[in-house]
Design an enzyme around this catalytic site. Structure first.
Site, short mmCIF file in Angstrom:
data_model
loop_
_atom_site.label_atom_id
_atom_site.label_comp_id
_atom_site.label_asym_id
_atom_site.label_seq_id
_atom_site.Cartn_x
_atom_site.Cartn_y
_atom_site.Cartn_z
N LYS A 6 50.54 -175.81 23.46
CA LYS A 6 51.48 -174.69 23.61
C LYS A 6 52.59 -174.68 22.55
O LYS A 6 53.05 -173.62 22.16
CB LYS A 6 52.09 -174.70 25.01
CG LYS A 6 51.07 -174.41 26.10
CD LYS A 6 51.70 -174.35 27.48
CE LYS A 6 50.62 -174.21 28.55
NZ LYS A 6 51.17 -173.97 29.87
N ASP A 47 53.80 -168.25 31.81
CA ASP A 47 53.93 -169.26 32.88
C ASP A 47 55.10 -168.95 33.81
O ASP A 47 55.00 -169.12 35.03
CB ASP A 47 54.10 -170.66 32.28
CG ASP A 47 52.80 -171.21 31.71
OD1 ASP A 47 51.73 -170.91 32.28
OD2 ASP A 47 52.85 -171.93 30.70
N ALA A 65 56.32 -177.02 31.77
CA ALA A 65 56.32 -176.18 32.98
C ALA A 65 57.74 -176.04 33.50
O ALA A 65 58.17 -174.94 33.89
CB ALA A 65 55.43 -176.81 34.05
O1 SKM Z 1 49.53 -171.73 31.13
C1 SKM Z 1 48.28 -171.99 31.73
C2 SKM Z 1 47.17 -171.72 30.73
O2 SKM Z 1 47.22 -170.36 30.35
C3 SKM Z 1 45.81 -172.03 31.33
C4 SKM Z 1 45.75 -173.26 32.12
C5 SKM Z 1 44.45 -173.83 32.46
O3 SKM Z 1 43.44 -173.22 32.11
O4 SKM Z 1 44.41 -174.91 33.07
C6 SKM Z 1 46.89 -173.86 32.62
C7 SKM Z 1 48.25 -173.42 32.24
O5 SKM Z 1 48.73 -174.28 31.21
#
Ligand code: SKM
Length: 278
Positions: free
Chosen positions: A71, A108, A138
């Protein structure tokens, strides 16, 4: 065929392909959602390669979700950052524009709020106090989202206090860092408690906390969704607090990307929850 997916390292655990696949079938779209294992140093090159590869198979690369550990790298790699990504300092959704340029967003925070709103009228939190456990990505998204709801105070308890201080500094003067050891006492003031760590997840150490001082009206939320009902949520329910599980955040953060890539606003409902958990 419109092609999107999720990138991470590792990525095989991700529930995103199940969830987007469900929507693609439900809305009868000519679309495909894939999982791509990508290391941070490969991210820049992966975007241009995917544009070419998708075109070669007669499709079009529309964008991607990003999860751990990509990210922050995505934040540096995209061409345009929307306000959500700028404020949170991380990108979890990339949309490829008509001109081929990549826009980074972060969904998120809104995912967390939309999930919360399934359980409570979020207006009740205006002016209130939040206690967040954890100071990672998060926690950052959730702290910003709760700030936007109008919460007056955000207390961040983290095992590394210096990371909590950095996050509090980023969030604003209404945020403060607290020692991990003081978490039980801070619950006295809390209108919402959010576990933003991986403690309590299957295979991780337990989250050690006592809810004794927490008001009965306070909301307890966990970003962990394996198991769906964590020990924290069990304890909250047994004393009468509203408990919000982590799956809702995952489902709701997915909506904006799906809409941008495939042109349909998808619905989060119990059938989707059941399908994803199956
Ligand atoms: O923010 C989300 C991400 O878009 C997808 C994700 C997943 O596929 O486990 C988890 C989060 O980090």
């Amino acid at each position: 065929t419109k092609i999107a997916g999720v990138m991470g390292w590792p990525i095989s655990h991700s529930l995103s392909p199940r969830l987007h696949g469900y929507w693609i079938d439900k809305y009868g779209l000519d679309a495909d959602y894939r999982a791509w294992p990508v290391k941070p140093e490969e991210l820049g090159g992966t975007f241009s390669q995917l544009k070419e590869n998708c075109a070669a198979e007669g499709g079009v690369f529309r964008g991607t979700n990003l999860t751990i550990p990509l990210k922050e790298t995505a934040f540096d790699v995209v061409d345009i950052l929307d306000p959500s990504a700028k404020r949170i300092g991380a990108v979890n959704t990339v949309v490829v524009g008509e001109d081929g340029r990549l826009t980074g967003r972060n969904t998120d925070g809104i995912g967390f709020i939309d999930s919360l709103a399934e359980h409570v009228n979020t207006d009740v939190l205006r002016g209130g106090t939040a206690v967040l456990l954890g100071a990672g990505g998060a926690a950052r998204a959730i702290a910003v989202a709760l700030t936007d709801l109008g919460m007056a105070k955000i207390i961040i308890c983290n095992r590394s206090t210096s990371r909590a201080e950095t996050l509090a500094g980023h969030v604003g003067t209404h945020a403060e860092a607290a020692l991990w050891e003081t978490r039980n006492n801070h619950l006295l003031d809390a209108d919402i408690l959010v576990n933003c760590t991986s403690l309590g997840m299957t295979g991780q150490p337990p989250l050690e906390i006592s809810l004794d001082l927490l008001k009965k009206s306070a909301i307890v939320s966990d970003i962990v969704y394996v198991p769906l009902e964590t020990d924290l949520l069990k304890a909250a329910k047994s004393r009468g607090n509203i408990a919000v599980d982590g799956l809702g955040m995952l489902l709701h953060q997915a909506k904006a990307g799906f809409e941008a890539w495939f042109g349909v606003t998808p619905e989060v409902d119990t059938a989707l929850r059941r399908h994803v958990l199956d």
